[in-house]
Design a protein around this motif. Structure first.
Motif, PDB file in Angstrom:
ATOM      1  N   THR A 107      26.727  12.521  29.838  1.00  9.66           N
ATOM      2  CA  THR A 107      26.289  13.366  28.506  1.00  9.66           C
ATOM      3  C   THR A 107      26.848  14.756  28.492  1.00  9.66           C
ATOM      4  O   THR A 107      27.350  15.256  27.636  1.00  9.66           O
ATOM      5  CB  THR A 107      24.938  13.125  28.228  1.00  9.66           C
ATOM      6  N   ARG A 158      24.696  12.889  18.218  1.00 12.25           N
ATOM      7  CA  ARG A 158      24.214  11.975  19.294  1.00 12.25           C
ATOM      8  C   ARG A 158      24.413  12.623  20.586  1.00 12.25           C
ATOM      9  O   ARG A 158      23.519  12.304  21.472  1.00 12.25           O
ATOM     10  CB  ARG A 158      25.169  10.855  19.231  1.00 12.25           C
ATOM     11  N   THR A 159      25.391  13.390  20.628  1.00 16.43           N
ATOM     12  CA  THR A 159      25.495  14.060  22.144  1.00 16.43           C
ATOM     13  C   THR A 159      24.174  14.827  22.320  1.00 16.43           C
ATOM     14  O   THR A 159      23.732  15.004  23.415  1.00 16.43           O
ATOM     15  CB  THR A 159      26.783  14.996  22.277  1.00 16.43           C
ATOM     16  N   GLN A 188      21.199  14.784  21.107  1.00 20.89           N
ATOM     17  CA  GLN A 188      20.035  13.761  21.440  1.00 20.89           C
ATOM     18  C   GLN A 188      20.152  13.595  22.897  1.00 20.89           C
ATOM     19  O   GLN A 188      19.109  13.642  23.757  1.00 20.89           O
ATOM     20  CB  GLN A 188      19.772  12.670  20.656  1.00 20.89           C
ATOM     21  N   ARG A 189      21.184  12.791  23.298  1.00 24.78           N
ATOM     22  CA  ARG A 189      21.407  12.369  24.674  1.00 24.78           C
ATOM     23  C   ARG A 189      21.009  13.550  25.732  1.00 24.78           C
ATOM     24  O   ARG A 189      20.405  13.282  26.540  1.00 24.78           O
ATOM     25  CB  ARG A 189      22.535  11.582  24.861  1.00 24.78           C
ATOM     26  N   ALA A 239      18.089  13.829  28.516  1.00 26.00           N
ATOM     27  CA  ALA A 239      18.531  13.963  29.986  1.00 26.00           C
ATOM     28  C   ALA A 239      17.823  15.299  30.686  1.00 26.00           C
ATOM     29  O   ALA A 239      17.484  15.204  31.662  1.00 26.00           O
ATOM     30  CB  ALA A 239      20.175  14.165  30.050  1.00 26.00           C
TER      31      ALA A 239
END
Length: 161
Positions: A51, A69-70, A72-73, A77
């Protein structure tokens, strides 16, 4: 974590611009140092996390913000890392607080054109009415701002009026 991700991505965008020669020469050095500390902290903790690599790729591609999406990921993390390591969580909170205390970082880059008429206002840069706020502001490669008619106003760059 959302704030940490925003600052981290801003650091990656700045890094990409420095590499391609697009960095603003008047970068606030204190803020830049804080961003470096945040990046170092996150990079050491997440290491080769896919990520974080994806965020680097998105920043290098010219995106000003990570994809949803990035983002959120990366938030997940960091939340996971903070839940497993109290020292990391405390250090992350401290660096984010320091960055927030330094004020906002407003950047307008590669904007299009705008036009105001009939008493309207148009801007293609950063606008802080009455000089509101603190922190660094930069405008790079802004488009044309055109005013037409009585009472109309246009600006490009950084506008504190």
């Amino acid at each position: 974590m959302e704030i940490a991700v925003g600052y981290a991505f801003a650091w990656l965008v700045g890094k990409a611009r420095r590499v391609t020669g697009r960095a603003d020469a008047e970068v606030d050095r204190g803020l830049d140092a804080g961003m470096d500390r945040l990046h170092e902290l996150i990079s050491v903790k997440l290491g080769d996390d896919p990520t974080l690599q994806r965020a680097r790729e998105e920043a290098a591609s010219g995106l000003e913000e990570p994809s949803a999406r990035t983002r959120q990921r990366l938030e997940l993390a960091l939340e996971d890392a903070a839940a497993q390591d109290a020292a990391f969580a405390a250090a992350l909170a401290r660096v984010v607080a320091e960055l927030q205390a330094a004020g906002p970082v407003d950047i307008a880059a590669d904007t299009g054109s705008s036009w105001a008429m009939g008493g309207g206002t148009a801007s293609t840069g950063v606008v802080r009415p009455g000089g509101a706020g603190s922190g660094s502001a930069a405008a790079q490669h802004t488009g044309d701002a055109t005013a037409d008619g009585a009472g109309s106003r246009a600006s490009t760059g950084v506008d504190y009026s």
